[in-house]
Design a protein around this motif. Structure first.
Motif, mmCIF file in Angstrom:
data_model
loop_
_atom_site.group_PDB
_atom_site.id
_atom_site.type_symbol
_atom_site.label_atom_id
_atom_site.label_comp_id
_atom_site.label_asym_id
_atom_site.label_seq_id
_atom_site.Cartn_x
_atom_site.Cartn_y
_atom_site.Cartn_z
ATOM 1 N N PHE A 21 0.825 -1.205 0.000
ATOM 2 C CA PHE A 21 0.000 0.000 0.000
ATOM 3 C C PHE A 21 0.861 1.257 0.000
ATOM 4 O O PHE A 21 0.671 2.154 -0.828
ATOM 5 C CB PHE A 21 -0.941 0.015 1.213
ATOM 6 N N TYR A 22 1.814 1.343 0.919
ATOM 7 C CA TYR A 22 2.627 2.560 1.008
ATOM 8 C C TYR A 22 3.516 2.730 -0.222
ATOM 9 O O TYR A 22 3.785 3.849 -0.644
ATOM 10 C CB TYR A 22 3.395 2.608 2.335
ATOM 11 N N GLU A 23 3.966 1.639 -0.818
ATOM 12 C CA GLU A 23 4.713 1.754 -2.076
ATOM 13 C C GLU A 23 3.814 2.304 -3.182
ATOM 14 O O GLU A 23 4.271 3.110 -4.002
ATOM 15 C CB GLU A 23 5.297 0.399 -2.471
ATOM 16 N N GLN A 24 2.549 1.919 -3.193
ATOM 17 C CA GLN A 24 1.623 2.413 -4.220
ATOM 18 C C GLN A 24 1.391 3.916 -4.114
ATOM 19 O O GLN A 24 1.059 4.555 -5.108
ATOM 20 C CB GLN A 24 0.286 1.673 -4.132
ATOM 21 N N ILE A 25 1.555 4.488 -2.913
ATOM 22 C CA ILE A 25 1.367 5.938 -2.785
ATOM 23 C C ILE A 25 2.699 6.691 -2.738
ATOM 24 O O ILE A 25 2.752 7.844 -2.340
ATOM 25 C CB ILE A 25 0.447 6.317 -1.603
ATOM 26 N N GLY A 26 3.779 6.022 -3.165
ATOM 27 C CA GLY A 26 5.041 6.718 -3.370
ATOM 28 C C GLY A 26 6.117 6.524 -2.327
ATOM 29 O O GLY A 26 7.203 7.083 -2.451
ATOM 30 N N PHE A 27 5.866 5.729 -1.293
ATOM 31 C CA PHE A 27 6.887 5.480 -0.277
ATOM 32 C C PHE A 27 7.813 4.364 -0.748
ATOM 33 O O PHE A 27 7.422 3.504 -1.537
ATOM 34 C CB PHE A 27 6.241 5.072 1.048
ATOM 35 N N ALA A 28 9.051 4.372 -0.249
ATOM 36 C CA ALA A 28 10.022 3.313 -0.531
ATOM 37 C C ALA A 28 10.617 2.856 0.798
ATOM 38 O O ALA A 28 10.710 3.629 1.753
ATOM 39 C CB ALA A 28 11.129 3.832 -1.447
ATOM 40 N N VAL A 29 11.045 1.598 0.831
ATOM 41 C CA VAL A 29 11.686 1.084 2.043
ATOM 42 C C VAL A 29 12.982 1.849 2.264
ATOM 43 O O VAL A 29 13.814 1.985 1.369
ATOM 44 C CB VAL A 29 11.960 -0.430 1.930
ATOM 45 N N PHE A 30 13.142 2.353 3.474
ATOM 46 C CA PHE A 30 14.302 3.140 3.862
ATOM 47 C C PHE A 30 15.201 2.342 4.809
ATOM 48 O O PHE A 30 16.406 2.454 4.786
ATOM 49 C CB PHE A 30 13.825 4.439 4.513
ATOM 50 N N ALA A 31 14.579 1.532 5.658
ATOM 51 C CA ALA A 31 15.315 0.738 6.644
ATOM 52 C C ALA A 31 14.402 -0.378 7.131
ATOM 53 O O ALA A 31 13.204 -0.383 6.862
ATOM 54 C CB ALA A 31 15.760 1.617 7.817
ATOM 55 N N GLY A 32 14.980 -1.300 7.868
ATOM 56 C CA GLY A 32 14.200 -2.353 8.482
ATOM 57 C C GLY A 32 14.341 -3.686 7.783
ATOM 58 O O GLY A 32 15.082 -3.826 6.803
ATOM 59 N N HIS A 33 13.618 -4.683 8.317
ATOM 60 C CA HIS A 33 13.659 -6.049 7.814
ATOM 61 C C HIS A 33 12.253 -6.615 7.855
ATOM 62 O O HIS A 33 11.712 -6.869 8.936
ATOM 63 C CB HIS A 33 14.588 -6.906 8.669
ATOM 64 N N GLN A 34 11.678 -6.823 6.689
ATOM 65 C CA GLN A 34 10.310 -7.322 6.636
ATOM 66 C C GLN A 34 10.186 -8.670 7.357
ATOM 67 O O GLN A 34 9.190 -8.915 8.035
ATOM 68 C CB GLN A 34 9.838 -7.431 5.186
ATOM 69 N N GLU A 35 11.197 -9.532 7.246
ATOM 70 C CA GLU A 35 11.145 -10.833 7.921
ATOM 71 C C GLU A 35 11.168 -10.707 9.445
ATOM 72 O O GLU A 35 10.788 -11.635 10.149
ATOM 73 C CB GLU A 35 12.266 -11.762 7.422
ATOM 74 N N GLN A 36 11.588 -9.558 9.952
ATOM 75 C CA GLN A 36 11.535 -9.276 11.390
ATOM 76 C C GLN A 36 10.291 -8.467 11.757
ATOM 77 O O GLN A 36 10.150 -8.004 12.881
ATOM 78 C CB GLN A 36 12.792 -8.525 11.836
ATOM 79 N N ASN A 37 9.412 -8.255 10.791
ATOM 80 C CA ASN A 37 8.130 -7.561 10.971
ATOM 81 C C ASN A 37 8.255 -6.073 11.265
ATOM 82 O O ASN A 37 7.407 -5.502 11.946
ATOM 83 C CB ASN A 37 7.271 -8.252 12.040
ATOM 84 N N TRP A 38 9.287 -5.439 10.716
ATOM 85 C CA TRP A 38 9.360 -3.976 10.818
ATOM 86 C C TRP A 38 10.046 -3.392 9.585
ATOM 87 O O TRP A 38 10.994 -3.956 9.064
ATOM 88 C CB TRP A 38 10.039 -3.528 12.103
ATOM 89 N N LEU A 39 9.487 -2.284 9.115
ATOM 90 C CA LEU A 39 10.045 -1.536 7.991
ATOM 91 C C LEU A 39 9.876 -0.054 8.252
ATOM 92 O O LEU A 39 8.878 0.368 8.845
ATOM 93 C CB LEU A 39 9.301 -1.870 6.685
ATOM 94 N N ILE A 40 10.819 0.724 7.788
ATOM 95 C CA ILE A 40 10.703 2.176 7.787
ATOM 96 C C ILE A 40 10.559 2.587 6.328
ATOM 97 O O ILE A 40 11.418 2.276 5.501
ATOM 98 C CB ILE A 40 11.932 2.864 8.436
ATOM 99 N N MET A 41 9.464 3.278 6.032
ATOM 100 C CA MET A 41 9.159 3.719 4.668
ATOM 101 C C MET A 41 9.337 5.234 4.611
ATOM 102 O O MET A 41 9.016 5.932 5.568
ATOM 103 C CB MET A 41 7.725 3.344 4.288
ATOM 104 N N LYS A 42 9.843 5.713 3.471
ATOM 105 C CA LYS A 42 10.131 7.146 3.344
ATOM 106 C C LYS A 42 9.625 7.655 2.002
ATOM 107 O O LYS A 42 9.718 6.972 0.994
ATOM 108 C CB LYS A 42 11.634 7.367 3.461
ATOM 109 N N HIS A 43 9.077 8.859 2.025
ATOM 110 C CA HIS A 43 8.650 9.564 0.808
ATOM 111 C C HIS A 43 9.009 11.026 1.052
ATOM 112 O O HIS A 43 8.367 11.713 1.841
ATOM 113 C CB HIS A 43 7.160 9.392 0.601
ATOM 114 N N GLY A 44 10.087 11.495 0.414
ATOM 115 C CA GLY A 44 10.581 12.842 0.711
ATOM 116 C C GLY A 44 11.012 12.891 2.170
ATOM 117 O O GLY A 44 11.779 12.058 2.624
ATOM 118 N N ASP A 45 10.493 13.864 2.907
ATOM 119 C CA ASP A 45 10.807 13.975 4.334
ATOM 120 C C ASP A 45 9.810 13.225 5.213
ATOM 121 O O ASP A 45 9.922 13.244 6.425
ATOM 122 C CB ASP A 45 10.818 15.445 4.765
ATOM 123 N N HIS A 46 8.834 12.552 4.604
ATOM 124 C CA HIS A 46 7.790 11.868 5.367
ATOM 125 C C HIS A 46 8.224 10.442 5.674
ATOM 126 O O HIS A 46 8.648 9.708 4.779
ATOM 127 C CB HIS A 46 6.474 11.865 4.600
#
Length: 123
Positions: A21-46
Motif C-alpha cells: 500500500f505505502y509503495e503504491q502511494i510513493g513510499f520506498a523502504v528506507f530501513a528495516g527487515h520485513q522478515e523481522q516484521n518492521w520496515l521504515i518507509m520514506k517519501h521525501g521527508d515523510h
C-alpha cells in the motif's frame, strides 16, 4: 529543545500488505527487515514505520540526534534532558529513560487523547 526526526509508527496487521500500500502511494523502504516484521518507509521527508506485532497502537515517534534521513546531527538535545524538561513542565511519563545512563534510551508519554508518543534516541 530539539526532538529530532519525526515519524508515525503504525501497528499493522499484515506488513506485506502495508508495504505494498505505502509503495503504491510513493513510499520506498528506507530501513528495516520485513522478515523481522518492521520496515521504515520514506517519501521525501515523510517517514512511516510499519511494525507488525510489536505495538498495540499507532504512535508518534521522535528520534533525538537524527535528522529525517537518520543521519546524526550535532549538537542535539539528549533524551535525558528532554525527559527532565517534560517532567518539569508537569507532563506525566508512561515509561522513563534511566537518568544515570548515556547513549541510546527511550521514554513514552500520552497526549490528552491517549495517543502514545515515543521519544527514542538511538545514539
Amino acid at each position: 529543545m530539539q526532538l529530532g526526526a519525526f515519524s508515525i509508527s503504525l501497528a499493522v496487521k499484515d506488513i506485506a500488505a502495508s508495504r505494498r500500500f505505502y509503495e503504491q502511494i510513493g513510499f520506498a523502504v528506507f530501513a528495516g527487515h520485513q522478515e523481522q516484521n518492521w520496515l521504515i518507509m520514506k517519501h521525501g521527508d515523510h517517514i512511516v514505520g510499519l511494525f507488525q506485532g510489536m505495538f498495540e497502537r499507532n504512535m508518534l515517534t521522535f528520534n533525538p540526534g537524527w535528522n529525517q534521513d537518520a543521519a546524526a546531527v550535532d549538537p542535539f538535545t539528549d533524551i535525558r534532558d528532554l525527559q527532565r524538561c517534560f517532567k518539569a513542565s508537569g507532563l506525566s511519563l508512561v515509561t522513563e529513560a534511566d537518568e544515570g545512563s548515556s547513549g541510546p534510551a527511550s521514554f513514552m508519554l500520552m497526549d490528552p487523547d491517549g495517543n502514545p508518543i515515543l521519544v527514542d534516541q538511538h545514539r
